[in-house]
Design a protein around this motif. Structure first.
Motif, PDB file in Angstrom:
ATOM      1  N   ARG A  65       0.839  -1.192   0.000  1.00 13.71           N
ATOM      2  CA  ARG A  65       0.000   0.000   0.000  1.00 13.71           C
ATOM      3  C   ARG A  65       0.881   1.252   0.000  1.00 13.71           C
ATOM      4  N   LEU A  66       0.712   2.091  -1.021  1.00  6.80           N
ATOM      5  CA  LEU A  66       1.551   3.284  -1.168  1.00  6.80           C
ATOM      6  C   LEU A  66       0.919   4.529  -0.569  1.00  6.80           C
ATOM      7  N   ASP A  67      -0.408   4.661  -0.689  1.00  4.28           N
ATOM      8  CA  ASP A  67      -1.065   5.878  -0.223  1.00  4.28           C
ATOM      9  C   ASP A  67      -2.570   5.628  -0.180  1.00  4.28           C
ATOM     10  N   ALA A  68      -3.265   6.481   0.556  1.00  3.50           N
ATOM     11  CA  ALA A  68      -4.730   6.431   0.616  1.00  3.50           C
ATOM     12  C   ALA A  68      -5.240   7.836   0.887  1.00  3.50           C
ATOM     13  N   PHE A  69      -6.295   8.236   0.160  1.00  2.15           N
ATOM     14  CA  PHE A  69      -6.851   9.583   0.327  1.00  2.15           C
ATOM     15  C   PHE A  69      -8.290   9.597  -0.184  1.00  2.15           C
ATOM     16  N   ARG A  70      -9.065  10.544   0.313  1.00  6.42           N
ATOM     17  CA  ARG A  70     -10.449  10.689  -0.129  1.00  6.42           C
ATOM     18  C   ARG A  70     -10.497  11.501  -1.415  1.00  6.42           C
ATOM     19  N   GLN A  76      -9.878  16.011  -8.668  1.00  2.00           N
ATOM     20  CA  GLN A  76      -9.255  15.846  -7.351  1.00  2.00           C
ATOM     21  C   GLN A  76      -8.336  14.624  -7.343  1.00  2.00           C
ATOM     22  N   LEU A  77      -8.773  13.551  -7.978  1.00  3.73           N
ATOM     23  CA  LEU A  77      -7.929  12.356  -8.088  1.00  3.73           C
ATOM     24  C   LEU A  77      -6.643  12.684  -8.840  1.00  3.73           C
ATOM     25  N   ASP A  78      -6.775  13.443  -9.921  1.00  9.19           N
ATOM     26  CA  ASP A  78      -5.618  13.838 -10.708  1.00  9.19           C
ATOM     27  C   ASP A  78      -4.604  14.592  -9.837  1.00  9.19           C
ATOM     28  N   GLY A  79      -5.090  15.532  -9.058  1.00 12.34           N
ATOM     29  CA  GLY A  79      -4.205  16.323  -8.203  1.00 12.34           C
ATOM     30  C   GLY A  79      -3.554  15.496  -7.112  1.00 12.34           C
ATOM     31  N   ARG A  80      -4.346  14.640  -6.458  1.00 15.48           N
ATOM     32  CA  ARG A  80      -3.794  13.828  -5.373  1.00 15.48           C
ATOM     33  C   ARG A  80      -2.790  12.798  -5.900  1.00 15.48           C
ATOM     34  N   ALA A  81      -3.077  12.243  -7.072  1.00 10.48           N
ATOM     35  CA  ALA A  81      -2.183  11.225  -7.637  1.00 10.48           C
ATOM     36  C   ALA A  81      -0.806  11.806  -7.948  1.00 10.48           C
ATOM     37  N   ARG A  82      -0.726  13.102  -8.239  1.00 10.80           N
ATOM     38  CA  ARG A  82       0.543  13.728  -8.559  1.00 10.80           C
ATOM     39  C   ARG A  82       1.397  13.976  -7.311  1.00 10.80           C
ATOM     40  N   HIS A 109     -16.278   5.663 -12.810  1.00 12.66           N
ATOM     41  CA  HIS A 109     -15.728   5.171 -14.069  1.00 12.66           C
ATOM     42  C   HIS A 109     -14.295   4.714 -13.826  1.00 12.66           C
ATOM     43  N   SER A 110     -14.094   3.403 -13.720  1.00 13.03           N
ATOM     44  CA  SER A 110     -12.770   2.886 -13.367  1.00 13.03           C
ATOM     45  C   SER A 110     -11.743   3.173 -14.457  1.00 13.03           C
ATOM     46  N   GLY A 111     -12.175   3.139 -15.715  1.00 13.73           N
ATOM     47  CA  GLY A 111     -11.242   3.427 -16.800  1.00 13.73           C
ATOM     48  C   GLY A 111     -10.718   4.848 -16.751  1.00 13.73           C
ATOM     49  N   ALA A 112     -11.614   5.794 -16.479  1.00 16.02           N
ATOM     50  CA  ALA A 112     -11.193   7.198 -16.381  1.00 16.02           C
ATOM     51  C   ALA A 112     -10.265   7.405 -15.190  1.00 16.02           C
ATOM     52  N   ALA A 113     -10.566   6.722 -14.071  1.00 17.18           N
ATOM     53  CA  ALA A 113      -9.703   6.830 -12.890  1.00 17.18           C
ATOM     54  C   ALA A 113      -8.301   6.307 -13.195  1.00 17.18           C
ATOM     55  N   ALA A 120      -0.566  10.853 -14.257  1.00 16.71           N
ATOM     56  CA  ALA A 120       0.204  11.429 -13.152  1.00 16.71           C
ATOM     57  C   ALA A 120       1.562  10.751 -13.022  1.00 16.71           C
ATOM     58  N   ILE A 121       1.593   9.427 -13.166  1.00 16.90           N
ATOM     59  CA  ILE A 121       2.865   8.701 -13.054  1.00 16.90           C
ATOM     60  C   ILE A 121       3.784   9.057 -14.220  1.00 16.90           C
ATOM     61  N   ARG A 122       3.238   9.090 -15.421  1.00 13.47           N
ATOM     62  CA  ARG A 122       4.048   9.438 -16.594  1.00 13.47           C
ATOM     63  C   ARG A 122       4.642  10.836 -16.451  1.00 13.47           C
ATOM     64  N   ASP A 123       3.813  11.777 -16.020  1.00  8.52           N
ATOM     65  CA  ASP A 123       4.271  13.167 -15.921  1.00  8.52           C
ATOM     66  C   ASP A 123       5.297  13.344 -14.815  1.00  8.52           C
ATOM     67  N   ARG A 124       5.091  12.677 -13.670  1.00 10.84           N
ATOM     68  CA  ARG A 124       5.990  12.857 -12.534  1.00 10.84           C
ATOM     69  C   ARG A 124       7.288  12.067 -12.678  1.00 10.84           C
ATOM     70  N   LEU A 125       7.174  10.858 -13.256  1.00  5.84           N
ATOM     71  CA  LEU A 125       8.307   9.936 -13.233  1.00  5.84           C
ATOM     72  C   LEU A 125       8.944   9.743 -14.607  1.00  5.84           C
TER      73      LEU A 125
END
Length: 371
Positions: A65-70, A76-82, A109-113, A120-125
């Motif tokens: 488990r790497l992280d957990a957030f509401r 909001q998911l996009d921002g938190r994932a970064r 929508h699981s695909g959009a998530a 976020a991973i591509r942009d950050r890493l």
């Protein structure tokens, strides 16, 4: 997350078998395992992740488990994932993929998530995304709580690395190990499977008897993570916990091909010396010489193989053989049909709760020592 970080580790199993897996994990020395729906949670660092993949027989996969957030919406998911520390776990030169699931959440929508987290991973890493990647980031959004994990196992853990041949409707090694444990098997008594198929129960029991690590032959996804320490892992793998088994494990099947398959699988698993396979019908099965032990079988049942009504004679013959020739032995039978189990005439204890297997729900029917 460094190698010495302390975080939550989730070991997945078949729903209904969480307490059995929890007992195994506790018995292997992991601290404070806690059964939760779908698996068991422990805490530890990356060495515990590696050890769990190498040692634990009943887990299907192991997630760090790497992280957990509401989260309430995709932006909001996009921002938190970064803000997840991807670089401490993933490598920029190793492809990854993201799998997401949504339940009871405003993000549905699981695909959009998955797309937002992947971006976020591509942009950050700078790591490349690939649908074929072995490294899998898993996001579970349940009641608006997003839990981010990395799958440390890769291929499911029932794939021990030795089985090239399987029969029709095989039982996974992970489930077989948990059923053996439910029957009280600890490796110090003989085991016999009179319908052995590809030998799963017999080989799993022989490995337990010899104290062989289930993950000793295979590769794991964690070997491609930034936290991997090749030297420490090699030292861990080199620790030999094997022993000379106190008893042999036996399998028989009426099908000559199944017997050949089982012998070949046992040879690849390195337990040929501790196992014995013979071609026999149910009515020809006899107890091996020596102390009593455990008979365990996964017979045909219902829609799994064949017509249910045609199976009653098989179950009756199994029960008659065991009652007449296996005094003092315990019995475990896995089936989806209560009436088929009852047809054996064996003195079963209360059945365990049904668990999913191959699109059906099966129960383990156990006896005490037969009279």
């Amino acid at each position: 997350m460094t190698k010495n970080s302390d975080f939550e580790i989730f070991l997945a199993t078949v729903p209904g078998l969480e307490p059995v897996l929890c007992a195994e994990i506790r018995g292997k020395g992991f601290k404070q395992p806690r059964a939760v729906p779908g698996g068991v949670v422990i805490r530890g660092g990356w060495p515990e992740v590696w050890r769990a993949n190498l040692w634990i027989r009943g887990a299907g996969r192991i997630l760090a488990r790497l992280d957990a957030f509401r989260v309430l919406h995709l932006a909001q998911l996009d921002g938190r994932a970064r803000h997840v520390a991807w670089g401490s776990v993933l490598r920029p030169d190793v492809p990854f993929r993201v799998e997401a699931s949504c339940s009871g959440s405003r993000i549905y929508h699981s695909g959009a998530a998955a797309e937002r987290i992947e971006a976020a991973i591509r942009d950050r890493l700078g790591a490349p995304a690939s649908s074929e990647a072995e490294v899998v980031v898993r996001a579970r959004i349940e009641h608006d709580l997003c839990t981010i994990s990395v799958d440390t196992s890769g291929e499911l853990l029932h794939k021990r690395g030795y089985k090239e041949a399987v029969n029709r409707a095989p039982m996974r090694e992970t489930m077989a190990a948990l059923f053996l444990q439910q029957c009280g098997f600890d490796g110090r008594e003989p085991v016999l499977d009179p319908m052995c198929g590809s030998g799963t129960f017999v080989i799993e029991a022989a490995e337990i008897a010899a104290r062989l690590n289930p993950g000793r032959f295979r590769h794991f996804a964690f070997e491609k993570l930034a936290t991997f320490d090749a030297e420490a892992w090699q030292r861990m793998r080199e620790v030999r916990s094997g022993r000379i088994p106190a008893a042999r494990c036996y399998g028989s099947d009426r099908d000559a091909g199944a017997v050949t398959m089982s012998r070949a699988n046992a040879e690849r698993a390195g337990v040929a010396d501790g196992t014995e396979f013979q071609q026999r019908t149910i009515s020809d099965v006899v107890a091996p010489a020596g102390p009593p032990g455990l008979v365990i079988a996964n017979p045909p049942y219902g829609t799994r193989i064949g017509d249910r009504t045609a199976l009653f004679p098989l179950y009756r013959a199994l029960g008659q053989t065991l009652m007449s020739r296996f005094a003092g032995w315990r019995v475990g039978i896995v089936t989806s049909e209560v009436m088929l189990a009852q047809a054996t005439g064996l003195p079963f204890l209360p059945a365990t709760a049904p668990v999913p297997h191959g699109g059906l729900r099966v129960s383990l029917f156990r006896t005490g020592p037969l009279p």
